[in-house]
Scaffold this active site. Structure first.
Site, mmCIF file in Angstrom:
data_model
loop_
_atom_site.group_PDB
_atom_site.id
_atom_site.type_symbol
_atom_site.label_atom_id
_atom_site.label_comp_id
_atom_site.label_asym_id
_atom_site.label_seq_id
_atom_site.Cartn_x
_atom_site.Cartn_y
_atom_site.Cartn_z
ATOM 1 N N SER A 157 0.833 -1.200 0.000
ATOM 2 C CA SER A 157 0.000 0.000 0.000
ATOM 3 C C SER A 157 0.867 1.250 0.000
ATOM 4 O O SER A 157 1.907 1.294 0.661
ATOM 5 C CB SER A 157 -0.889 0.012 1.244
ATOM 6 O OG SER A 157 -1.536 1.250 1.406
ATOM 7 N N TYR A 176 -2.289 0.530 10.816
ATOM 8 C CA TYR A 176 -2.244 -0.089 9.490
ATOM 9 C C TYR A 176 -1.016 0.382 8.718
ATOM 10 O O TYR A 176 -0.247 -0.435 8.188
ATOM 11 C CB TYR A 176 -3.517 0.247 8.718
ATOM 12 C CG TYR A 176 -3.498 -0.213 7.277
ATOM 13 C CD1 TYR A 176 -3.758 -1.536 6.950
ATOM 14 C CD2 TYR A 176 -3.205 0.677 6.244
ATOM 15 C CE1 TYR A 176 -3.739 -1.966 5.628
ATOM 16 C CE2 TYR A 176 -3.179 0.261 4.927
ATOM 17 C CZ TYR A 176 -3.448 -1.063 4.620
ATOM 18 O OH TYR A 176 -3.408 -1.472 3.310
ATOM 19 N N LYS A 180 2.148 -1.896 7.594
ATOM 20 C CA LYS A 180 2.338 -2.118 6.153
ATOM 21 C C LYS A 180 3.722 -1.651 5.719
ATOM 22 O O LYS A 180 4.328 -2.239 4.825
ATOM 23 C CB LYS A 180 1.252 -1.411 5.337
ATOM 24 C CG LYS A 180 -0.128 -2.009 5.477
ATOM 25 C CD LYS A 180 -0.209 -3.461 5.026
ATOM 26 C CE LYS A 180 -0.260 -3.595 3.518
ATOM 27 N NZ LYS A 180 -0.502 -5.007 3.086
#
Length: 278
Positions: A157, A176, A180
């Site tokens: 991402s 998150y 990531k």
């Protein structure tokens, strides 16, 4: 298992394929009857959309393997199951599993009601987004070493890059994004480790994808407002802004997987191009 599964068939493992981008990866790969598609799902019985896809499939080449990425032993058992079906080899591993639990998804580092809640969210996100990727690659690596393609693609991402966080000023999605980012580095570490063996390990961002059709949770109004604000900043930051359907995103991902070779090892594939600032 399908009787057609064997060494002659290109074999794929999709880790995290019960909904969204992962589900569409399974669907598009399964269209070709020559592909053997193995889907690692945490809860086979509860994977409504995946089970519906299997039932509707006319190629008979989708095989669900139940396993949880946070448990290394579970992933090793999944790999053993796939090995029995393929004769011990695997061509391509696509790791798509990720923690995107909506309750805390948009929270920044100072938005948690207490330290215990913050710690729990970060630890659970780390277990899935970082250790989960490690468990998956380690479990299937012996099979990949015997495969013909030796390709590992981790779905990443832009949110996991410092350039993105600073470039569009996103303080939220802290757990998150942080995990990531660590997952991106995990992919790079594997790229370095496996380079002498001719592997190609990459991270691919699917871009901004509308996966609401197969979402388990429904966003509350506050989250919807926050997401709309992020999308607006996203649109301003990139010259080629585009929101993808799952079909479009996966078509691009699979095109990348098909074309990558060892010269692309350790690369991060993003669709978006930053707008030059005056």
């Amino acid at each position: 298992m399908s009787a057609r599964t064997g060494l002659a068939m290109p074999s794929y493992v999709i880790v995290g394929g019960s909904r969204g981008v992962g589900l569409e990866l399974v669907r598009q790969l399964a269209v070709d009857a020559e592909n053997a598609v193995f889907v690692v799902a945490r809860n086979e019985a509860g994977s409504k959309y995946l089970n519906e896809l299997v039932e509707k499939s006319t190629t008979g080449n989708i095989h669900i393997v139940q396993a949880d990425v946070v448990e290394a032993s579970s992933m090793k058992a999944a790999a053993a199951s796939v090995a029995k079906a393929t004769g011990g080899s695997l061509d391509v591993l696509i790791h798509n599993a990720a923690r995107t639990e909506l309750t805390h998804a948009f929270r920044g580092l100072t938005d948690y009601e207490d330290d215990d809640t913050l710690d729990t969210e970060f630890i659970q996100s780390f277990k899935v987004n970082v250790l989960g990727a490690i468990h998956a690659v380690n479990a299937f690596l012996p099979l990949l070493r015997k495969g013909s393609a030796k390709k590992i693609a981790i779905i990443g991402s832009e949110g996991g890059t410092s350039e993105y966080a600073w470039g569009i000023r996103i303080p939220g999605m802290a757990a998150y994004a942080t995990t990531k980012a660590a997952e991106h580095l995990v992919a790079t570490k594997y790229a370095v480790l496996l380079e002498p063996e001719g592997f190609t390990v990459v991270t691919i961002s699917p871009g901004l994808v509308d996966t609401r059709a197969t979402a388990v949770e429904k966003a509350d109004p506050a989250d919807t407002t926050e997401m709309a604000g992020q999308i607006a900043r996203f649109q301003e930051a990139f010259t080629n802004f585009k929101a993808f359907t799952p079909e479009e995103a996966v078509s691009r991902i699979l095109s990348i997987v098909a074309e990558i070779s060892p010269k692309d090892n350790a690369s991060f594939w993003s669709y978006y191009e930053w707008r030059k600032k005056d």
